[in-house]
Design an enzyme around this catalytic site. Structure first.
Site, PDB file in Angstrom:
ATOM      1  N   ASP A 148       0.868  -1.180   0.000  1.00 41.81           N
ATOM      2  CA  ASP A 148       0.000   0.000   0.000  1.00 41.81           C
ATOM      3  C   ASP A 148       0.902   1.226   0.000  1.00 41.81           C
ATOM      4  O   ASP A 148       2.126   1.115  -0.023  1.00 41.81           O
ATOM      5  CB  ASP A 148      -0.943  -0.007   1.212  1.00 41.81           C
ATOM      6  CG  ASP A 148      -2.278   0.680   0.918  1.00 41.81           C
ATOM      7  OD1 ASP A 148      -2.255   1.797   0.344  1.00 41.81           O
ATOM      8  OD2 ASP A 148      -3.328   0.130   1.260  1.00 41.81           O
TER       9      ASP A 148
ATOM     10  N   GLY B 162       4.400   1.573  -1.738  1.00 47.37           N
ATOM     11  CA  GLY B 162       4.464   1.939  -3.144  1.00 47.37           C
ATOM     12  C   GLY B 162       3.078   2.139  -3.721  1.00 47.37           C
ATOM     13  O   GLY B 162       2.070   2.052  -3.011  1.00 47.37           O
TER      14      GLY B 162
ATOM     15  N   HIS C  76     -13.323  -0.945  -6.747  1.00 46.87           N
ATOM     16  CA  HIS C  76     -14.495  -0.056  -6.717  1.00 46.87           C
ATOM     17  C   HIS C  76     -14.089   1.395  -6.469  1.00 46.87           C
ATOM     18  O   HIS C  76     -14.926   2.293  -6.572  1.00 46.87           O
ATOM     19  CB  HIS C  76     -15.536  -0.537  -5.708  1.00 46.87           C
ATOM     20  CG  HIS C  76     -15.204  -0.269  -4.275  1.00 46.87           C
ATOM     21  ND1 HIS C  76     -16.151  -0.270  -3.284  1.00 46.87           N
ATOM     22  CD2 HIS C  76     -14.023  -0.005  -3.650  1.00 46.87           C
ATOM     23  CE1 HIS C  76     -15.585  -0.003  -2.122  1.00 46.87           C
ATOM     24  NE2 HIS C  76     -14.301   0.158  -2.311  1.00 46.87           N
TER      25      HIS C  76
END
Length: 349
Positions: A209, A235, A255
């Site tokens: 993340d 990253g 989403h």
């Protein structure tokens, strides 16, 4: 013999009116929970309106009306005149109750959360396609959260509550047979990956993340039973994806992004996944018409007001995205939640 009482069938206009008043219901629950701590104040038993008014420092008559309004929605009950107690539903709002929704009420009551629901801001997003959040605050939600750590803490707690039951259902629904290393892409603070590793002692996990998020995850997981099998990497999946895994998971990630951006993310994964590897997308599937979507889809609208590409997809819309990314949809696994697992692999060149 007496005739049984007839059931009153309200006209359609009354049903729609109830939906229009739903926003007021939400606000009152937020105030009761995060503003006045009423669920916690009633945790040990019923209290009179005079006791509650003294505790919260409120006007007795207004608070009485407020409590009775909530009882009409099964939030609290009036067990005798002017005396209130919990219902099964209101107990879900106690701060430390199992599967408590206290953190959700707290988040929805935050200024940044409710401002995007203003009618003018919803209209802005519909007309321009741009998130209401950026229109209101002049920057995207991730920059805002980075600069406002206290609000990020509120946001993070709410996301954990949102995800908890879904995480359990997803982990239970998929066997991960043959997986030795798994990468959780956009995995936030890593609670989902931790649940996978706890259930499957033979799997190594990589959380990927943004760097500030990963730092918080690294601190959180340090004392976990799976810390020796848990690697945190910072990253952006628009730049690169950690190579060398048997499986890649994107849970409630796509989403947040448009079709074009989702294709770009999935292509980055395709570049590093081995031919025998799997890419697992955990997502809410919108049923094809004429079936009606679940009410969960309103949460999808809230996501779209906050992020630039938020979108909930049907099975065919997912297939189209996968096809563009060079992936093949192998199967769809339902879970004991609103989410399904879409298992994909590299399509043959």
């Amino acid at each position: 013999m007496e005739n049984p009482p007839q059931q009153f069938a309200p006209p359609v206009s009354v049903t729609v009116l109830e939906k229009l008043l739903g926003r007021l219901t939400s606000v009152c629950i937020q105030v009761a929970t995060a503003g006045l701590d009423l669920p916690d104040r009633l945790r040990n038993g019923p209290k009179s309106i005079d006791e509650l008014a003294a505790e919260v420092g409120g006007d007795r008559d207004v608070l009485l009306l407020f409590m009775r309004a909530l009882t009409s929605e099964s939030i609290f009950q009036e067990v005798e005149p002017g005396v209130f107690a919990h219902t099964e539903e209101s107990r879900c709002l106690i701060s430390d109750a199992p599967n408590s929704l206290h953190g959700i009420a707290e988040m929805l009551g935050a200024e940044w959360a409710w401002k995007v629901w203003e009618p003018a801001e919803v209209l802005h997003t519909i007309r321009t396609g741009q998130p209401a959040f950026e229109h209101v605050f002049g920057r995207d939600i991730w920059d805002y959260m980075t600069a406002n750590r206290d609000q990020y803490a509120v946001f993070s707690r709410a996301q954990t509550i949102f995800s908890g039951p879904k995480d359990d259902a997803i982990v239970d629904a998929y066997d991960f047979e043959g997986v030795k290393t798994i990468v959780d892409l956009g995995g936030g603070e890593g609670t989902f990956l931790e649940k996978i590793l706890l259930k499957h002692p033979g799997i190594e996990g990589v959380l990927f993340d943004l760097p500030p998020v990963v730092e918080r995850a690294r601190a959180r997981v340090a004392g976990s039973a799976v810390a020796d099998r848990y690697t945190c990497v910072g990253g952006s999946f628009f730049d690169r994806v950690p190579p060398g895994a048997d499986a890649y998971v994107l849970k409630q990630v796509l989403h947040d992004w448009s079709d074009d951006e989702s294709v770009e993310i999935l292509r980055k994964v395709r570049e590093v996944v081995p031919p025998s590897g799997r890419i697992l997308v955990a997502a809410h599937l919108v049923p094809a018409p004429p079936r009606r979507p679940l009410k969960y889809l309103m949460a999808g609208m809230w996501v779209r007001l906050n992020t630039p590409g938020g979108y909930e997809r049907t099975e065919q819309e997912f297939r189209d995205v996968f096809d563009r990314a060079g992936l093949e949809l192998v199967r769809i696994l339902p879970t004991a939640s609103t989410h399904s697992i879409l298992e994909t692999r590299r399509a043959e060149d």
